[in-house]
Design a protein around this motif. Structure first.
Motif, PDB file in Angstrom:
ATOM      1  N   TYR A  66       0.849  -1.195   0.000  1.00  0.00           N
ATOM      2  CA  TYR A  66       0.000   0.000   0.000  1.00  0.00           C
ATOM      3  C   TYR A  66       0.886   1.247   0.000  1.00  0.00           C
ATOM      4  CZ  TYR A  66      -3.146   3.683   1.487  1.00  0.00           C
ATOM      5  OH  TYR A  66      -3.847   4.864   1.564  1.00  0.00           O
ATOM      6  N   VAL A  67       0.710   2.109  -0.988  1.00  0.00           N
ATOM      7  CA  VAL A  67       1.477   3.354  -1.089  1.00  0.00           C
ATOM      8  C   VAL A  67       0.835   4.390  -0.177  1.00  0.00           C
ATOM      9  CG1 VAL A  67       2.224   5.217  -2.626  1.00  0.00           C
ATOM     10  CG2 VAL A  67       2.248   2.838  -3.429  1.00  0.00           C
ATOM     11  N   LEU A  68       1.633   4.918   0.727  1.00  0.00           N
ATOM     12  CA  LEU A  68       1.137   5.893   1.695  1.00  0.00           C
ATOM     13  C   LEU A  68       0.773   7.212   1.015  1.00  0.00           C
ATOM     14  CD1 LEU A  68       3.708   5.258   4.557  1.00  0.00           C
ATOM     15  CD2 LEU A  68       1.386   4.367   4.367  1.00  0.00           C
ATOM     16  N   GLN A  69      -0.309   7.806   1.481  1.00  0.00           N
ATOM     17  CA  GLN A  69      -0.797   9.088   0.973  1.00  0.00           C
ATOM     18  C   GLN A  69      -0.780  10.107   2.106  1.00  0.00           C
ATOM     19  OE1 GLN A  69      -1.616   9.235  -2.355  1.00  0.00           O
ATOM     20  NE2 GLN A  69      -0.941   7.094  -2.365  1.00  0.00           N
ATOM     21  N   ASP A  70      -0.704  11.386   1.762  1.00  0.00           N
ATOM     22  CA  ASP A  70      -0.777  12.427   2.788  1.00  0.00           C
ATOM     23  C   ASP A  70      -2.050  12.255   3.601  1.00  0.00           C
ATOM     24  OD1 ASP A  70       1.581  13.595   1.996  1.00  0.00           O
ATOM     25  OD2 ASP A  70       0.625  15.126   0.757  1.00  0.00           O
ATOM     26  N   GLY A  71      -1.923  12.324   4.913  1.00  0.00           N
ATOM     27  CA  GLY A  71      -3.076  12.238   5.796  1.00  0.00           C
ATOM     28  C   GLY A  71      -3.507  10.830   6.159  1.00  0.00           C
ATOM     29  N   ASP A  72      -2.840   9.801   5.647  1.00  0.00           N
ATOM     30  CA  ASP A  72      -3.198   8.431   6.015  1.00  0.00           C
ATOM     31  C   ASP A  72      -3.032   8.230   7.510  1.00  0.00           C
ATOM     32  OD1 ASP A  72      -3.907   7.426   3.545  1.00  0.00           O
ATOM     33  OD2 ASP A  72      -1.991   6.441   3.169  1.00  0.00           O
ATOM     34  N   GLU A  73      -3.895   7.402   8.073  1.00  0.00           N
ATOM     35  CA  GLU A  73      -3.771   7.002   9.467  1.00  0.00           C
ATOM     36  C   GLU A  73      -3.589   5.499   9.503  1.00  0.00           C
ATOM     37  OE1 GLU A  73      -7.071   6.467  12.591  1.00  0.00           O
ATOM     38  OE2 GLU A  73      -6.242   8.469  12.979  1.00  0.00           O
ATOM     39  N   LEU A  74      -2.459   5.065  10.056  1.00  0.00           N
ATOM     40  CA  LEU A  74      -2.208   3.643  10.228  1.00  0.00           C
ATOM     41  C   LEU A  74      -2.222   3.326  11.704  1.00  0.00           C
ATOM     42  CD1 LEU A  74      -0.844   4.331   7.363  1.00  0.00           C
ATOM     43  CD2 LEU A  74       0.002   2.013   7.646  1.00  0.00           C
ATOM     44  N   VAL A  75      -2.885   2.235  12.045  1.00  0.00           N
ATOM     45  CA  VAL A  75      -3.008   1.822  13.434  1.00  0.00           C
ATOM     46  C   VAL A  75      -2.453   0.408  13.548  1.00  0.00           C
ATOM     47  CG1 VAL A  75      -4.621   1.405  15.328  1.00  0.00           C
ATOM     48  CG2 VAL A  75      -5.074   3.253  13.707  1.00  0.00           C
ATOM     49  N   PHE A  76      -1.597   0.197  14.524  1.00  0.00           N
ATOM     50  CA  PHE A  76      -1.031  -1.122  14.811  1.00  0.00           C
ATOM     51  C   PHE A  76      -1.600  -1.566  16.150  1.00  0.00           C
ATOM     52  CE2 PHE A  76       1.881   1.115  12.088  1.00  0.00           C
ATOM     53  CZ  PHE A  76       2.292   0.163  11.186  1.00  0.00           C
ATOM     54  N   ILE A  77      -2.304  -2.694  16.139  1.00  0.00           N
ATOM     55  CA  ILE A  77      -2.960  -3.195  17.355  1.00  0.00           C
ATOM     56  C   ILE A  77      -2.430  -4.583  17.648  1.00  0.00           C
ATOM     57  CG2 ILE A  77      -5.149  -3.809  18.434  1.00  0.00           C
ATOM     58  CD1 ILE A  77      -6.497  -1.930  16.353  1.00  0.00           C
ATOM     59  N   SER A  78      -1.841  -4.746  18.825  1.00  0.00           N
ATOM     60  CA  SER A  78      -1.385  -6.065  19.243  1.00  0.00           C
ATOM     61  C   SER A  78      -2.578  -6.856  19.736  1.00  0.00           C
ATOM     62  CB  SER A  78      -0.342  -5.944  20.366  1.00  0.00           C
ATOM     63  OG  SER A  78      -0.023  -7.234  20.835  1.00  0.00           O
ATOM     64  N   THR A  79      -2.753  -8.049  19.194  1.00  0.00           N
ATOM     65  CA  THR A  79      -3.854  -8.904  19.641  1.00  0.00           C
ATOM     66  C   THR A  79      -3.382  -9.837  20.744  1.00  0.00           C
ATOM     67  OG1 THR A  79      -3.371 -10.539  17.940  1.00  0.00           O
ATOM     68  CG2 THR A  79      -4.963  -8.827  17.387  1.00  0.00           C
ATOM     69  N   LEU A  80      -2.114  -9.717  21.122  1.00  0.00           N
ATOM     70  CA  LEU A  80      -1.549 -10.549  22.179  1.00  0.00           C
ATOM     71  C   LEU A  80      -1.600  -9.792  23.497  1.00  0.00           C
ATOM     72  CD1 LEU A  80       1.572 -11.745  20.198  1.00  0.00           C
ATOM     73  CD2 LEU A  80      -0.625 -12.905  20.421  1.00  0.00           C
ATOM     74  N   HIS A  81      -1.867 -10.462  24.564  1.00  0.00           N
ATOM     75  CA  HIS A  81      -1.855  -9.873  25.906  1.00  0.00           C
ATOM     76  C   HIS A  81      -2.758  -8.662  26.026  1.00  0.00           C
ATOM     77  CE1 HIS A  81       1.324 -12.624  26.827  1.00  0.00           C
ATOM     78  NE2 HIS A  81       2.032 -12.152  25.810  1.00  0.00           N
ATOM     79  N   GLY A  82      -3.885  -8.663  25.352  1.00  0.00           N
ATOM     80  CA  GLY A  82      -4.872  -7.606  25.542  1.00  0.00           C
ATOM     81  C   GLY A  82      -4.653  -6.352  24.730  1.00  0.00           C
ATOM     82  N   GLY A  83      -3.664  -6.320  23.831  1.00  0.00           N
ATOM     83  CA  GLY A  83      -3.506  -5.165  22.930  1.00  0.00           C
ATOM     84  C   GLY A  83      -2.648  -4.076  23.441  1.00  0.00           C
TER      85      GLY A  83
END
Length: 113
Positions: A96-113
């Protein structure tokens, strides 16, 4: 995830529009770069692959344990990635090519996030 990145839930980044993929594929024996790559006039458009590398090299607090965030050139299993509130699998994942204003979220599904 916050514990890995300075106990901050949000980071605002300014990344170059283009990058040299060879700069992100350091051999295991190569030292980590001391500063982010400079903007370029040619190269590959900045994508999620570059972002994962950039986060690991320049924002990850525990430099001795990068495997808590990434595995190879991607995030480790157990980390959900959202691109503008959409599962990254629907957006092309690492390509995925990043665009101005993109929001990326990384959520750990281990140990409750």
């Amino acid at each position: 995830m916050e514990l890995l990145f300075s106990n901050q839930p949000t980071h605002t980044l300014t990344l170059p529009r283009l990058y040299d993929p060879r700069a992100t594929l350091l051999a295991p024996s190569s030292p980590a770069p001391s500063e982010p790559p400079a903007p370029r006039d040619s190269g590959t458009e900045t994508d999620v692959r570059f972002l994962v590398w950039w986060l690991r090299e320049f924002l990850l607090e525990d430099r001795d344990r990068p495997e808590l965030f990434s595995q190879g050139d991607t995030v480790r299993p157990g980390i959900l990635v959202l691109v503008n509130s959409t599962d990254w699998e629907l957006e092309g994942e690492l390509d995925y090519v990043l665009q101005d204003g993109d929001e990326l979220v990384f959520i750990s599904t281990l140990h409750g996030g």
